[in-house]
Write a protein that holds these residues in place. Sequence first.
Motif, PDB file in Angstrom:
ATOM      1  N   HIS A  51       0.825  -1.211   0.000  1.00 43.60           N
ATOM      2  CA  HIS A  51       0.000   0.000   0.000  1.00 43.60           C
ATOM      3  C   HIS A  51       0.860   1.263   0.000  1.00 43.60           C
ATOM      4  N   VAL A  52       1.943   1.247   0.733  1.00 48.01           N
ATOM      5  CA  VAL A  52       2.849   2.399   0.747  1.00 48.01           C
ATOM      6  C   VAL A  52       3.461   2.600  -0.633  1.00 48.01           C
ATOM      7  N   VAL A  53       3.902   1.512  -1.254  1.00 50.71           N
ATOM      8  CA  VAL A  53       4.529   1.589  -2.580  1.00 50.71           C
ATOM      9  C   VAL A  53       3.529   2.093  -3.614  1.00 50.71           C
ATOM     10  N   ARG A  54       2.322   1.554  -3.614  1.00 53.71           N
ATOM     11  CA  ARG A  54       1.346   1.965  -4.634  1.00 53.71           C
ATOM     12  C   ARG A  54       0.942   3.425  -4.471  1.00 53.71           C
ATOM     13  N   ILE A  55       0.826   3.911  -3.249  1.00 47.26           N
ATOM     14  CA  ILE A  55       0.469   5.317  -3.029  1.00 47.26           C
ATOM     15  C   ILE A  55       1.617   6.223  -3.479  1.00 47.26           C
ATOM     16  N   LEU A  56       2.858   5.874  -3.129  1.00 45.98           N
ATOM     17  CA  LEU A  56       4.003   6.686  -3.554  1.00 45.98           C
ATOM     18  C   LEU A  56       4.146   6.714  -5.073  1.00 45.98           C
ATOM     19  N   ALA A  99      -2.289   6.352 -12.185  1.00 48.52           N
ATOM     20  CA  ALA A  99      -2.190   6.968 -10.857  1.00 48.52           C
ATOM     21  C   ALA A  99      -3.497   6.788 -10.090  1.00 48.52           C
ATOM     22  N   ILE A 100      -4.621   7.048 -10.760  1.00 50.63           N
ATOM     23  CA  ILE A 100      -5.924   6.877 -10.103  1.00 50.63           C
ATOM     24  C   ILE A 100      -6.155   5.418  -9.738  1.00 50.63           C
ATOM     25  N   TRP A 101      -5.759   4.508 -10.620  1.00 48.80           N
ATOM     26  CA  TRP A 101      -5.908   3.084 -10.339  1.00 48.80           C
ATOM     27  C   TRP A 101      -5.040   2.698  -9.142  1.00 48.80           C
ATOM     28  N   LEU A 102      -3.844   3.241  -9.065  1.00 48.37           N
ATOM     29  CA  LEU A 102      -2.982   2.959  -7.914  1.00 48.37           C
ATOM     30  C   LEU A 102      -3.612   3.467  -6.620  1.00 48.37           C
ATOM     31  N   PHE A 103      -4.236   4.633  -6.652  1.00 47.88           N
ATOM     32  CA  PHE A 103      -4.901   5.157  -5.459  1.00 47.88           C
ATOM     33  C   PHE A 103      -6.123   4.325  -5.094  1.00 47.88           C
ATOM     34  N   ALA A 104      -6.880   3.902  -6.100  1.00 43.89           N
ATOM     35  CA  ALA A 104      -8.116   3.153  -5.856  1.00 43.89           C
ATOM     36  C   ALA A 104      -7.848   1.722  -5.415  1.00 43.89           C
ATOM     37  N   ASP A 105      -6.775   1.126  -5.903  1.00 43.44           N
ATOM     38  CA  ASP A 105      -6.403  -0.251  -5.567  1.00 43.44           C
ATOM     39  C   ASP A 105      -7.519  -1.246  -5.892  1.00 43.44           C
ATOM     40  N   GLY A 113       1.752   6.238  -7.214  1.00 46.07           N
ATOM     41  CA  GLY A 113       0.622   7.014  -7.710  1.00 46.07           C
ATOM     42  C   GLY A 113       0.884   8.509  -7.631  1.00 46.07           C
ATOM     43  N   ILE A 114       1.499   8.955  -6.542  1.00 58.35           N
ATOM     44  CA  ILE A 114       1.827  10.377  -6.385  1.00 58.35           C
ATOM     45  C   ILE A 114       2.833  10.802  -7.447  1.00 58.35           C
ATOM     46  N   VAL A 115       3.868   9.977  -7.668  1.00 52.67           N
ATOM     47  CA  VAL A 115       4.881  10.316  -8.667  1.00 52.67           C
ATOM     48  C   VAL A 115       4.275  10.344 -10.070  1.00 52.67           C
ATOM     49  N   LEU A 116       3.442   9.349 -10.394  1.00 53.48           N
ATOM     50  CA  LEU A 116       2.803   9.328 -11.718  1.00 53.48           C
ATOM     51  C   LEU A 116       1.861  10.516 -11.912  1.00 53.48           C
ATOM     52  N   LEU A 117       1.137  10.869 -10.882  1.00 51.51           N
ATOM     53  CA  LEU A 117       0.237  12.010 -10.966  1.00 51.51           C
ATOM     54  C   LEU A 117       1.027  13.304 -11.194  1.00 51.51           C
ATOM     55  N   ALA A 118       2.130  13.458 -10.469  1.00 49.74           N
ATOM     56  CA  ALA A 118       2.978  14.646 -10.644  1.00 49.74           C
ATOM     57  C   ALA A 118       3.581  14.676 -12.043  1.00 49.74           C
ATOM     58  N   ALA A 119       4.086  13.540 -12.507  1.00 45.96           N
ATOM     59  CA  ALA A 119       4.690  13.476 -13.846  1.00 45.96           C
ATOM     60  C   ALA A 119       3.663  13.812 -14.921  1.00 45.96           C
ATOM     61  N   ARG A 134       0.494  -6.232 -11.726  1.00 44.08           N
ATOM     62  CA  ARG A 134       1.111  -6.688 -12.986  1.00 44.08           C
ATOM     63  C   ARG A 134       1.279  -5.540 -13.988  1.00 44.08           C
ATOM     64  N   VAL A 135       0.242  -4.731 -14.126  1.00 41.30           N
ATOM     65  CA  VAL A 135       0.309  -3.602 -15.061  1.00 41.30           C
ATOM     66  C   VAL A 135       1.370  -2.605 -14.607  1.00 41.30           C
ATOM     67  N   ALA A 136       1.435  -2.311 -13.319  1.00 42.50           N
ATOM     68  CA  ALA A 136       2.421  -1.364 -12.801  1.00 42.50           C
ATOM     69  C   ALA A 136       3.846  -1.859 -13.064  1.00 42.50           C
ATOM     70  N   ILE A 137       4.086  -3.152 -12.871  1.00 45.06           N
ATOM     71  CA  ILE A 137       5.417  -3.702 -13.161  1.00 45.06           C
ATOM     72  C   ILE A 137       5.728  -3.554 -14.645  1.00 45.06           C
ATOM     73  N   ALA A 138       4.775  -3.896 -15.502  1.00 47.57           N
ATOM     74  CA  ALA A 138       5.003  -3.782 -16.949  1.00 47.57           C
ATOM     75  C   ALA A 138       5.264  -2.336 -17.359  1.00 47.57           C
ATOM     76  N   VAL A 139       4.503  -1.403 -16.811  1.00 49.42           N
ATOM     77  CA  VAL A 139       4.664   0.005 -17.158  1.00 49.42           C
ATOM     78  C   VAL A 139       6.023   0.520 -16.697  1.00 49.42           C
TER      79      VAL A 139
END
Length: 166
Positions: free
Chosen positions: A28-33, A77-83, A35-41, A91-96
């Motif tokens: 959860h910590v990793v996905r939120i962090l 980013a939204i998907w990472l926040f929503a979980d 998500g924040i970085v992707l949203l900022a980018a 899987r998608v996050a690793i591929a991306v």
Amino acid sequence: MTGVQTCALPISHHASRHSRTSAISGYHVVRILLGIVLLAAAALKDHQLATEPVAETSLLTSRWFLFVVIEFEFFLAIWLFADVYSNWLWRVAIAVFCLFSLVTFYEALVGAASCGCFGQLPVNPWYTLMFDTAAIGLLLAFRPRRTVRDKPPGLATMTAPAIGLL
């Protein structure tokens, strides 16, 4: 009070059960962090796309392609926040981030001053490559727990957040 029995659980049982369900996992910590970085980018790239002319020399530098990349980063980013659908998300996050690391590795090899990952904010591609590989490592180290919601997402579930961003 004959014949009436009460069943009381010890306080420690309630406390351990509560702490188990409310504990924040590494995933959860990793996905939120991330998500924040992707949203900022995505926001920084969106600002650059809106305020600067685009050198459309190829498909990869065309305004439409950059728009799709930005929208995808917002969506992820939204998907990472929503979980939602955690294992699919993982899987998608690793591929991306594997794709991001390949792109930044190429940028670093050709000697680009900035990868362009954060719009006008100049970031050395080697730093971005280190971040991307760290993201992959953290995602591999902290896998989500399996839940009932982990069946493949339907088309409506996947496209609704992206349409909302338009």
